[in-house]
Design an enzyme around this catalytic site. Structure first.
Site, PDB file in Angstrom:
ATOM      1  N   THR A   1       0.894  -1.171   0.000  1.00 21.14           N
ATOM      2  CA  THR A   1       0.000   0.000   0.000  1.00 21.14           C
ATOM      3  C   THR A   1       0.917   1.201   0.000  1.00 21.14           C
ATOM      4  O   THR A   1       2.106   1.062   0.288  1.00 21.14           O
ATOM      5  CB  THR A   1      -0.893  -0.012   1.267  1.00 21.14           C
ATOM      6  OG1 THR A   1      -1.935  -0.962   1.104  1.00 21.14           O
ATOM      7  CG2 THR A   1      -1.529   1.324   1.584  1.00 21.14           C
ATOM      8  N   GLY A  61     -10.422  -3.311   1.314  1.00 26.73           N
ATOM      9  CA  GLY A  61      -9.567  -3.387   2.502  1.00 26.73           C
ATOM     10  C   GLY A  61      -9.765  -2.205   3.435  1.00 26.73           C
ATOM     11  O   GLY A  61     -10.776  -1.484   3.366  1.00 26.73           O
ATOM     12  N   GLY A  69      -1.013  -3.158   5.760  1.00 32.24           N
ATOM     13  CA  GLY A  69      -0.923  -4.505   6.329  1.00 32.24           C
ATOM     14  C   GLY A  69      -2.186  -5.293   6.030  1.00 32.24           C
ATOM     15  O   GLY A  69      -2.947  -4.936   5.133  1.00 32.24           O
ATOM     16  N   GLY A 113      -5.499  -5.992   5.780  1.00 35.81           N
ATOM     17  CA  GLY A 113      -6.611  -5.054   5.891  1.00 35.81           C
ATOM     18  C   GLY A 113      -7.727  -5.501   6.812  1.00 35.81           C
ATOM     19  O   GLY A 113      -8.307  -4.691   7.546  1.00 35.81           O
TER      20      GLY A 113
HETATM   21  N1  ASP Z   1      -4.000  -2.814   3.782  1.00 31.76           N
HETATM   22  C1  ASP Z   1      -4.059  -3.184   2.394  1.00 31.76           C
HETATM   23  C2  ASP Z   1      -5.346  -3.922   2.149  1.00 31.76           C
HETATM   24  O1  ASP Z   1      -5.732  -4.726   2.963  1.00 31.76           O
HETATM   25  C3  ASP Z   1      -2.903  -4.008   1.949  1.00 31.76           C
HETATM   26  C4  ASP Z   1      -1.556  -3.616   2.514  1.00 31.76           C
HETATM   27  O2  ASP Z   1      -1.397  -2.547   3.039  1.00 31.76           O
HETATM   28  O3  ASP Z   1      -0.634  -4.400   2.430  1.00 31.76           O
HETATM   29  O4  ASP Z   1      -5.940  -3.735   1.122  1.00 31.76           O
END
Ligand code: ASP
Length: 309
Positions: free
Chosen positions: A176, A206, A228, A230
């Site tokens: 992200t 997410g 992270g 989500g």
């Molecule tokens: N948080 C993002 C999602 O869940 C993915 C990420 O940040 O790695 O879409």
């Protein structure tokens, strides 16, 4: 009030494990993060608003194929792109967000258009696309969003699923981008943009565009952008939890962020991290995984970038 500005950015917690990282790739990531910091710094140096600085930083991150947002967005399990983004203004808690959109070069610009052109906060589908067209935003075709690396990650993920050997290698699964800023007038802002998780179901949204989960800003406390797993970040309502701990419990930014990233998220097996700035200019960038592409710059100081501990 006049004070020095601060900008912090992240390119996601989906970093390549150290043993897979080449010196060339590492140098390219640091150079890209520095370019992004300079794009935001330019705005803040000219006495620009935090909101404009996070827009500039996140749109520059979206244009970098190295990170999972905009051009480098990961693929859904159907081989398509569905992107989420949000922006929030700490002066008045105005916010804009979009989920599951395709074809718009800079989803953060569309999130901002939702904030500025409508009475709504979170928009999807044809309604969101109409705003993109009305705002004159740039569109790109599928080729623009195709990166071999993301395609290979999708194929590998689907293969591992079929074999029953799926692991949670963050570099294959997610990432992200985001930015938080404090400007010289003392205003905070946050923005986040993502392609989501590799091989996600079509229609999955997410935490990034969920105000209070992946993105939050309030001048009274802090600005936060998360990255992270989500689903865990939504269950912990991460960004707002940090604000609430500061507001109601009088915790410092560092104490609140540490609690949420190390304890709350761990309870839900949520791997990832976040960047945050408080109204006094303190910056924290905690993560509970191997690394997080990140960087910061303060008024009159050199840019700093980092990937691992
Ligand atoms: N948080 C993002 C999602 O869940 C993915 C990420 O940040 O790695 O879409």
């Amino acid at each position: 009030m006049t004070q020095g500005f601060v900008l912090a950015i992240h390119g996601g917690a989906g970093v390549l494990p150290r043993h897979d990282m080449t010196p060339e790739r590492e140098a390219a990531c640091h150079a890209a993060l520095a370019r992004v910091l300079r794009a935001g710094e330019e705005v803040l140096k000219a006495n620009g608003a935090a909101l404009d600085a996070v827009t500039a930083a996140v749109s520059t991150l979206e244009n970098e194929p190295l990170f999972n947002a905009g051009r480098g967005a990961v693929f859904t399990r159907e081989g398509t792109h569905e992107m989420d983004a949000a922006i929030m203004d700490g002066r008045n808690r105005r916010a804009g967000a979009v989920a599951g959109i395709s074809g718009v070069r800079n989803p953060v610009h569309l999130a901002r258009a939702v904030m500025e052109r409508t009475d709504h906060i979170l928009m999807i589908g044809e309604g969101a696309m109409t705003i993109a067209r009305d705002a004159g935003l740039a569109f790109e075709d599928d080729d623009y969003f195709f990166t071999q690396e993301r395609w290979d990650s999708l194929q590998q993920t689907l293969h591992m699923e079929a074999e029953g050997t799926l692991d949670d290698d963050p570099s294959r699964r997610h990432g992200t981008v985001g930015a938080v800023a404090l400007d010289r007038a003392g205003n905070l802002a946050a923005a986040t943009s993502t392609g989501g998780m590799t091989a996600k179901r079509v229609g999955r949204v997410g935490d990034s565009p969920i105000i209070g989960a992946g993105t939050f800003a309030d001048n009274a406390t802090c600005a936060v952008s998360a990255t992270g797993d989500g689903e865990a970040f939504m269950r912990c309502v991460v960004a707002h939890e940090i604000d609430a701990r500061m507001r109601h419990a009088g915790q410092s930014l560092a104490g609140a962020a540490e609690q949420v990233v190390r304890a709350d998220l761990a309870a839900y097996e949520g791997s990832g991290g976040l960047i945050a700035i408080d109204c006094d200019g303190h910056v924290v960038m905690p993560f509970n995984c191997e690394g997080m592409y990140r960087g910061s710059v303060r008024d009159g100081e050199a840019v700093q970038t980092a990937i691992y501990d």
